[in-house]
Design an enzyme around this catalytic site. Structure first.
Site, PDB file in Angstrom:
ATOM      1  N   SER A  73       4.656   2.341   3.257  1.00 12.33           N
ATOM      2  CA  SER A  73       5.349   2.747   2.034  1.00 12.33           C
ATOM      3  C   SER A  73       6.650   1.995   1.793  1.00 12.33           C
ATOM      4  CB  SER A  73       5.639   4.249   2.087  1.00 12.33           C
ATOM      5  OG  SER A  73       6.311   4.600   3.288  1.00 12.33           O
ATOM      6  N   HIS A  86      12.790   7.532   1.602  1.00 18.45           N
ATOM      7  CA  HIS A  86      12.336   6.196   1.217  1.00 18.45           C
ATOM      8  C   HIS A  86      13.421   5.492   0.397  1.00 18.45           C
ATOM      9  CE1 HIS A  86       8.256   7.758   2.121  1.00 18.45           C
ATOM     10  NE2 HIS A  86       8.020   6.495   2.413  1.00 18.45           N
TER      11      HIS A  86
END
Length: 268
Positions: A44, A250
């Protein structure tokens, strides 16, 4: 309400976030990597989860037009560009479902992998929801996996990349430290927990760097690029616990363009 009770009330969201982070989805490998082309592999952090503007055909892989591979390709116009990085990918799932994009003429490869192998999403869940002792124990377990089992997974993946793309320049990117210590955060984890998580990131990056060097690949750290932009910095390039939940922990679009892109550009 105590800080920990406040965070525990978000447990349902966090469990969903862990599922989004930790379950590898198959990347739709492509054969478009022509002579001299660029192939972006990985998890990711390479697909761009958290950066928004996801490509409509990428599904749960969430490949973003704000991710560093897409930004680099747009600026440099490689002869071909295969963007197959996928949310939740591990070293084994990258090897199993993404390497079809490589061929003997591939000129450039980027990859991030390793965080999901050692269960970093589970570590963050334990640290947010449970006691400091539970958090530190979970971090120690992850570090043990980094030192004992991850090297072979990385070595196997890197060997498979070299076999599929023998002429390619391969850039392996690491992960940022999550927290600025003694920063602006007034709630959430303790300083001991934040320091332990940062140390685990350093260990992870060290293991990845060593295996990359063993494979003859170039390792590029993003730690210096994110310094001053960690969580608790007041100008974070990372999401904390967020909605949508898959963004949690993230890089934001600014972390891709200001952190990962220059780290990749300098090594590519």
């Amino acid at each position: 309400m105590s800080v920990r009770r406040f965070w525990a009330s978000a447990s349902t969201l966090l469990l969903a976030a862990v599922a989004a982070l930790g379950v590898a989805q198959p990347a739709s490998a492509t054969s478009s990597a022509a002579a001299g082309g660029y192939v972006a592999l990985g998890d990711s952090y390479s697909s761009g989860v958290g950066a928004g503007s996801y490509l409509s055909d990428s599904g749960d892989c969430r490949r973003s037009t704000n991710a560093y591979p897409y930004l680099w390709a747009a600026a440099n116009s490689p002869s071909s560009f295969a963007f197959v990085a996928c949310s939740g990918a591990t070293t084994s799932s990258v090897a199993g479902s993404q390497l079809g994009a490589l061929n003997s003429s591939t000129g450039l490869v980027s990859v991030t992998a390793g965080g999901n192998d050692v269960g970093f999403a589970n570590v963050m869940q334990d640290c947010v929801l449970y006691s400091e002792a539970t958090c530190l124990s979970s971090v120690r377990s992850a570090v043990s996996q980094m030192q004992n089992s991850l090297p072979s997974g990385l070595g196997s993946l890197y060997g498979a990349i070299r076999s599929r793309a023998p002429q390619a320049h391969v850039v392996v990117l690491g992960y940022p430290r999550f927290y600025q210590l003694s920063g602006t955060c007034i709630a959430g984890l303790s300083e001991n927990e934040r320091a332990a998580i940062n140390n685990a990131s350093d260990v992870l990056n060290g293991v990845i760097a060593k295996q990359a060097a063993n494979a003859g690949f170039t390792f590029s750290s993003v730690v210096d690029k994110f310094t001053g932009h960690e969580l608790c910095s007041g100008d974070a390039w990372l999401h904390s616990v967020s909605i949508p939940v898959y963004n949690s922990y993230h890089p934001k679009a600014a972390g891709q363009s200001g952190g990962y892109l220059p780290a990749f550009r300098s090594a590519a």
